[in-house]
Design a protein around this motif. Structure first.
Motif, mmCIF file in Angstrom:
data_model
loop_
_atom_site.group_PDB
_atom_site.id
_atom_site.type_symbol
_atom_site.label_atom_id
_atom_site.label_comp_id
_atom_site.label_asym_id
_atom_site.label_seq_id
_atom_site.Cartn_x
_atom_site.Cartn_y
_atom_site.Cartn_z
ATOM 1 N N ALA A 15 0.828 -1.212 0.000
ATOM 2 C CA ALA A 15 0.000 0.000 0.000
ATOM 3 C C ALA A 15 0.862 1.262 0.000
ATOM 4 C CB ALA A 15 -0.943 -0.013 1.199
ATOM 5 N N ALA A 16 1.947 1.254 0.767
ATOM 6 C CA ALA A 16 2.822 2.428 0.833
ATOM 7 C C ALA A 16 3.512 2.672 -0.511
ATOM 8 C CB ALA A 16 3.853 2.256 1.942
ATOM 9 N N ILE A 17 4.037 1.624 -1.107
ATOM 10 C CA ILE A 17 4.713 1.756 -2.405
ATOM 11 C C ILE A 17 3.702 2.168 -3.473
ATOM 12 C CG2 ILE A 17 5.955 0.496 -4.228
ATOM 13 C CD1 ILE A 17 7.183 -1.218 -1.939
ATOM 14 N N PHE A 18 2.556 1.515 -3.461
ATOM 15 C CA PHE A 18 1.510 1.801 -4.446
ATOM 16 C C PHE A 18 1.045 3.254 -4.330
ATOM 17 C CE2 PHE A 18 -2.957 1.069 -6.062
ATOM 18 C CZ PHE A 18 -2.608 0.623 -7.321
ATOM 19 N N ALA A 19 0.800 3.714 -3.112
ATOM 20 C CA ALA A 19 0.353 5.101 -2.903
ATOM 21 C C ALA A 19 1.382 6.086 -3.458
ATOM 22 C CB ALA A 19 0.096 5.362 -1.423
ATOM 23 N N ASP A 20 2.658 5.833 -3.185
ATOM 24 C CA ASP A 20 3.717 6.699 -3.693
ATOM 25 C C ASP A 20 3.718 6.704 -5.219
ATOM 26 O OD1 ASP A 20 6.210 8.308 -3.523
ATOM 27 O OD2 ASP A 20 7.121 6.480 -4.340
ATOM 28 N N HIS A 21 3.566 5.537 -5.831
ATOM 29 C CA HIS A 21 3.587 5.440 -7.286
ATOM 30 C C HIS A 21 2.347 6.081 -7.914
ATOM 31 C CE1 HIS A 21 6.691 1.900 -7.304
ATOM 32 N NE2 HIS A 21 7.162 3.016 -6.795
ATOM 33 N N VAL A 22 1.197 5.984 -7.243
ATOM 34 C CA VAL A 22 -0.016 6.629 -7.753
ATOM 35 C C VAL A 22 0.162 8.143 -7.742
ATOM 36 C CG1 VAL A 22 -2.468 7.087 -7.290
ATOM 37 C CG2 VAL A 22 -1.601 4.737 -7.213
ATOM 38 N N VAL A 23 0.690 8.676 -6.635
ATOM 39 C CA VAL A 23 0.919 10.126 -6.542
ATOM 40 C C VAL A 23 1.872 10.585 -7.641
ATOM 41 C CG1 VAL A 23 1.969 11.931 -5.111
ATOM 42 C CG2 VAL A 23 0.352 10.316 -4.100
ATOM 43 N N ARG A 24 2.933 9.831 -7.858
ATOM 44 C CA ARG A 24 3.895 10.187 -8.916
ATOM 45 C C ARG A 24 3.246 10.103 -10.300
ATOM 46 N NH1 ARG A 24 9.836 7.888 -7.418
ATOM 47 N NH2 ARG A 24 9.774 8.333 -5.195
ATOM 48 N N ALA A 25 2.430 9.082 -10.501
ATOM 49 C CA ALA A 25 1.749 8.927 -11.790
ATOM 50 C C ALA A 25 0.803 10.092 -12.043
ATOM 51 C CB ALA A 25 0.981 7.604 -11.824
ATOM 52 N N GLU A 26 0.049 10.474 -11.028
ATOM 53 C CA GLU A 26 -0.889 11.596 -11.164
ATOM 54 C C GLU A 26 -0.180 12.892 -11.530
ATOM 55 O OE1 GLU A 26 -4.645 11.125 -8.237
ATOM 56 O OE2 GLU A 26 -2.696 11.166 -7.231
ATOM 57 N N ALA A 27 1.020 13.077 -11.009
ATOM 58 C CA ALA A 27 1.779 14.311 -11.240
ATOM 59 C C ALA A 27 2.600 14.274 -12.532
ATOM 60 C CB ALA A 27 2.714 14.565 -10.052
ATOM 61 N N SER A 28 2.568 13.165 -13.236
ATOM 62 C CA SER A 28 3.422 13.005 -14.416
ATOM 63 C C SER A 28 2.878 13.742 -15.636
ATOM 64 C CB SER A 28 3.580 11.517 -14.755
ATOM 65 O OG SER A 28 2.375 11.002 -15.296
ATOM 66 N N ASP A 29 3.794 14.043 -16.536
ATOM 67 C CA ASP A 29 3.410 14.628 -17.820
ATOM 68 C C ASP A 29 2.502 13.668 -18.594
ATOM 69 O OD1 ASP A 29 4.853 16.942 -17.359
ATOM 70 O OD2 ASP A 29 6.623 16.258 -18.482
ATOM 71 N N LEU A 30 2.756 12.370 -18.485
ATOM 72 C CA LEU A 30 1.914 11.389 -19.172
ATOM 73 C C LEU A 30 0.465 11.514 -18.725
ATOM 74 C CD1 LEU A 30 4.220 8.243 -19.101
ATOM 75 C CD2 LEU A 30 3.344 9.384 -21.137
ATOM 76 N N ALA A 31 0.251 11.614 -17.416
ATOM 77 C CA ALA A 31 -1.118 11.733 -16.895
ATOM 78 C C ALA A 31 -1.778 13.009 -17.405
ATOM 79 C CB ALA A 31 -1.108 11.706 -15.368
ATOM 80 N N ARG A 32 -1.049 14.097 -17.389
ATOM 81 C CA ARG A 32 -1.605 15.369 -17.890
ATOM 82 C C ARG A 32 -1.881 15.299 -19.388
ATOM 83 N NH1 ARG A 32 1.759 17.257 -14.088
ATOM 84 N NH2 ARG A 32 3.547 17.550 -15.472
ATOM 85 N N THR A 162 1.053 3.106 -19.487
ATOM 86 C CA THR A 162 1.662 3.503 -20.748
ATOM 87 C C THR A 162 1.380 2.468 -21.834
ATOM 88 O OG1 THR A 162 3.369 4.783 -19.643
ATOM 89 C CG2 THR A 162 3.853 4.077 -21.899
ATOM 90 N N ARG A 163 1.518 1.190 -21.503
ATOM 91 C CA ARG A 163 1.237 0.134 -22.492
ATOM 92 C C ARG A 163 -0.230 0.181 -22.923
ATOM 93 N NH1 ARG A 163 5.743 0.423 -22.937
ATOM 94 N NH2 ARG A 163 7.347 -1.129 -22.708
ATOM 95 N N ILE A 164 -1.122 0.371 -21.958
ATOM 96 C CA ILE A 164 -2.551 0.466 -22.288
ATOM 97 C C ILE A 164 -2.794 1.678 -23.178
ATOM 98 C CG2 ILE A 164 -4.840 0.942 -21.303
ATOM 99 C CD1 ILE A 164 -3.913 -0.825 -18.873
ATOM 100 N N GLN A 165 -2.209 2.803 -22.826
ATOM 101 C CA GLN A 165 -2.401 4.015 -23.614
ATOM 102 C C GLN A 165 -1.852 3.837 -25.026
ATOM 103 O OE1 GLN A 165 -3.994 6.972 -22.171
ATOM 104 N NE2 GLN A 165 -4.281 7.151 -24.384
ATOM 105 N N GLU A 166 -0.682 3.231 -25.162
ATOM 106 C CA GLU A 166 -0.104 2.996 -26.493
ATOM 107 C C GLU A 166 -1.035 2.132 -27.343
ATOM 108 O OE1 GLU A 166 4.625 3.262 -25.232
ATOM 109 O OE2 GLU A 166 3.686 1.290 -25.457
ATOM 110 N N ALA A 167 -1.641 1.112 -26.728
ATOM 111 C CA ALA A 167 -2.569 0.248 -27.459
ATOM 112 C C ALA A 167 -3.825 1.025 -27.872
ATOM 113 C CB ALA A 167 -2.934 -0.961 -26.612
ATOM 114 N N LEU A 168 -4.341 1.851 -26.976
ATOM 115 C CA LEU A 168 -5.534 2.641 -27.292
ATOM 116 C C LEU A 168 -5.256 3.700 -28.355
ATOM 117 C CD1 LEU A 168 -7.070 3.229 -23.747
ATOM 118 C CD2 LEU A 168 -7.965 1.742 -25.557
#
Length: 182
Positions: A15-32, A162-168
């Motif tokens: 949960a701790a690792i996942f939460a950190d990675h979710v926060v980083r993903a949300e703040a990423s250029d890819l997410a934006r 990213t893989r899902i987005q590339e496929a879409l």
């Protein structure tokens, strides 16, 4: 090649690792850039809204539930889901079934597929997002090459999205399953 289910991750550590990675993903250029929208269900699960943006974009959007049950030794569990009638009910995010408006249809990608009904080793048929950046890939008899393999500490849930987005975004995206296979 693993066909048995590995041991669950320690839920507090995952949960701790996942939460950190979710926060980083949300703040990423890819997410934006891709307008990913994250909805936390519980400490081990998140739903991400994704949208096709490539040459075949049709205005559709999809919901991907990612889970940290085995994270981050393995990729997140990954499933396309239907939005619940009541978004406040986390259990309402049910798997998108065959012919669902909430399941993307695509063909012809050697590195990515969505099987709406895949026979798992336990004898149950269920959805498989078939890509080396999903947990289910590793428990369904698939064998990634060394370059495709998930690497703990290097890959995060962003690799899965990213893989899902590339496929879409690719030309092999056909639209939602209901429209393609009525």
């Amino acid at each position: 090649m693993t066909t048995t289910t590995p041991a669950l991750a320690d839920p507090e550590i995952a949960a701790a690792i996942f939460a950190d990675h979710v926060v980083r993903a949300e703040a990423s250029d890819l997410a934006r850039n891709h307008e990913w929208v994250f909805s936390r269900l519980d400490p081990l699960h998140v739903v991400v809204r994704v949208r096709p943006a490539g040459p075949s974009a049709d205005g559709s959007h999809y919901f991907v539930r990612l889970g940290a049950d085995y994270y981050d030794q393995y990729p997140p569990t990954t499933l396309f889901v239907c939005p619940p009638l009541d978004p406040g009910v986390p259990a309402g995010w049910l798997p998108a079934g065959p012919g669902s408006r909430w399941l993307p249809a695509m063909v012809g990608l050697p590195w990515f597929a969505i099987h709406d009904e895949y026979q798992y080793a336990d004898g149950v048929k269920r959805q498989l997002v078939c890509c080396s950046m999903t947990f289910e890939y590793y428990v369904t008899g698939h064998a990634p090459t060394p370059g495709q393999r998930w690497r703990q500490g290097r890959h995060t849930l962003v690799a899965t999205l990213t893989r899902i987005q590339e496929a879409l975004d690719g030309a092999t995206y056909q639209g939602n399953a209901r429209a393609v296979h009525p």
